[in-house]
Design a protein around this motif. Structure first.
Motif, mmCIF file in Angstrom:
data_model
loop_
_atom_site.group_PDB
_atom_site.id
_atom_site.type_symbol
_atom_site.label_atom_id
_atom_site.label_comp_id
_atom_site.label_asym_id
_atom_site.label_seq_id
_atom_site.Cartn_x
_atom_site.Cartn_y
_atom_site.Cartn_z
ATOM 1 N N TYR A 134 6.585 -6.903 46.852
ATOM 2 C CA TYR A 134 7.949 -6.375 46.994
ATOM 3 C C TYR A 134 7.977 -5.225 48.005
ATOM 4 O O TYR A 134 8.815 -5.202 48.907
ATOM 5 C CB TYR A 134 8.481 -5.900 45.636
ATOM 6 C CG TYR A 134 9.920 -5.442 45.713
ATOM 7 C CD1 TYR A 134 10.954 -6.330 45.475
ATOM 8 C CD2 TYR A 134 10.235 -4.126 46.030
ATOM 9 C CE1 TYR A 134 12.280 -5.923 45.556
ATOM 10 C CE2 TYR A 134 11.551 -3.706 46.115
ATOM 11 C CZ TYR A 134 12.569 -4.610 45.876
ATOM 12 O OH TYR A 134 13.873 -4.201 45.975
ATOM 13 N N LEU A 172 13.433 -10.534 48.998
ATOM 14 C CA LEU A 172 13.505 -9.377 48.098
ATOM 15 C C LEU A 172 14.251 -9.720 46.803
ATOM 16 O O LEU A 172 13.880 -9.248 45.722
ATOM 17 C CB LEU A 172 14.188 -8.194 48.784
ATOM 18 C CG LEU A 172 13.334 -7.390 49.749
ATOM 19 C CD1 LEU A 172 14.173 -6.330 50.454
ATOM 20 C CD2 LEU A 172 12.147 -6.763 49.050
ATOM 21 N N VAL A 178 11.642 -11.758 44.655
ATOM 22 C CA VAL A 178 10.555 -10.918 44.139
ATOM 23 C C VAL A 178 11.110 -9.819 43.239
ATOM 24 O O VAL A 178 10.453 -9.416 42.272
ATOM 25 C CB VAL A 178 9.697 -10.339 45.294
ATOM 26 C CG1 VAL A 178 8.578 -9.472 44.765
ATOM 27 C CG2 VAL A 178 9.112 -11.463 46.139
ATOM 28 N N GLY A 179 12.321 -9.365 43.519
ATOM 29 C CA GLY A 179 12.958 -8.374 42.653
ATOM 30 C C GLY A 179 13.163 -8.910 41.244
ATOM 31 O O GLY A 179 12.968 -8.190 40.257
ATOM 32 N N LYS A 202 9.853 -8.804 39.545
ATOM 33 C CA LYS A 202 9.514 -7.435 39.117
ATOM 34 C C LYS A 202 10.134 -7.115 37.763
ATOM 35 O O LYS A 202 9.559 -6.377 36.970
ATOM 36 C CB LYS A 202 10.026 -6.406 40.142
ATOM 37 C CG LYS A 202 9.121 -6.188 41.320
ATOM 38 C CD LYS A 202 9.681 -5.136 42.248
ATOM 39 C CE LYS A 202 9.588 -3.781 41.597
ATOM 40 N NZ LYS A 202 9.654 -2.651 42.490
#
Length: 178
Positions: free
Chosen positions: A112, A128, A131-132, A135
């Motif tokens: 990230y 993003l 991958v966000g 997370k």
């Protein structure tokens, strides 16, 4: 006699190619040595520094983790997508899984930050976004995300067809990362 001439010509060309390769290699070594010799040296006699005033920053945050993920300063969108695609294999059912990278919080965070810090990656906001979600522990769309990444790499074998059960994922992790 003609075959002899062609043989000699081939030998001469091969010798010339080897000579060029050796010269390039030697020039590269000489260049590296001159770069080391000409790097600026800070004189510390004129001033004092403390740890608070000067800290050397690494070239890339999480550099070791990124290296293990196959990413570095020259990485492009394709490299990031390959890394992300390889990470999804831990979570999805697919016929073929050629590359496997562990999808753990350390790798997800490093990935990230790498994407976020990059100025050269196409589709940055989309990557993003994916991958966000990872997370946050959100893998609800992992099949679609795998197939998106797989498709962007022109995949033709190994389309994801489902999500691994927690037991299957634990077995996958054990076989591939422990």
């Amino acid at each position: 006699m003609n075959k002899f001439r062609w043989s000699m010509f081939g030998l001469i060309v091969a010798a010339a190619a080897i000579s060029v390769i050796i010269t390039i290699n030697q020039n590269a070594k000489n260049y590296e040595e001159t770069q080391e010799d000409t790097s600026p040296v800070l004189e510390t006699t004129d001033f004092e520094t403390t740890d608070e005033e000067y800290t050397e920053e690494p070239a890339l945050e999480n550099e070791e983790v990124l290296y293990e993920l196959g990413l570095g300063p020259a990485s492009k969108r394709e490299d990031v997508m390959k890394t992300m695609h390889s990470m999804t294999h831990q979570k999805v059912v697919s016929e073929e899984k050629w590359y496997n990278l562990e999808m753990n919080s350390e790798n997800i965070n490093a990935l990230y930050n790498f994407i976020d810090d990059s100025e050269m990656i196409d589709y940055k906001s989309e990557l993003l976004r994916i991958v966000g979600k990872w997370k946050e522990g959100n893998f609800d769309d992992i099949v679609e995300e795998h197939n998106y990444l797989w498709g962007e790499q022109n995949g033709n074998v190994g389309k994801a067809t489902g999500v691994l059960t927690p037991e299957e994922e634990a077995q996958f992790v054990k076989l591939n990362f422990e």
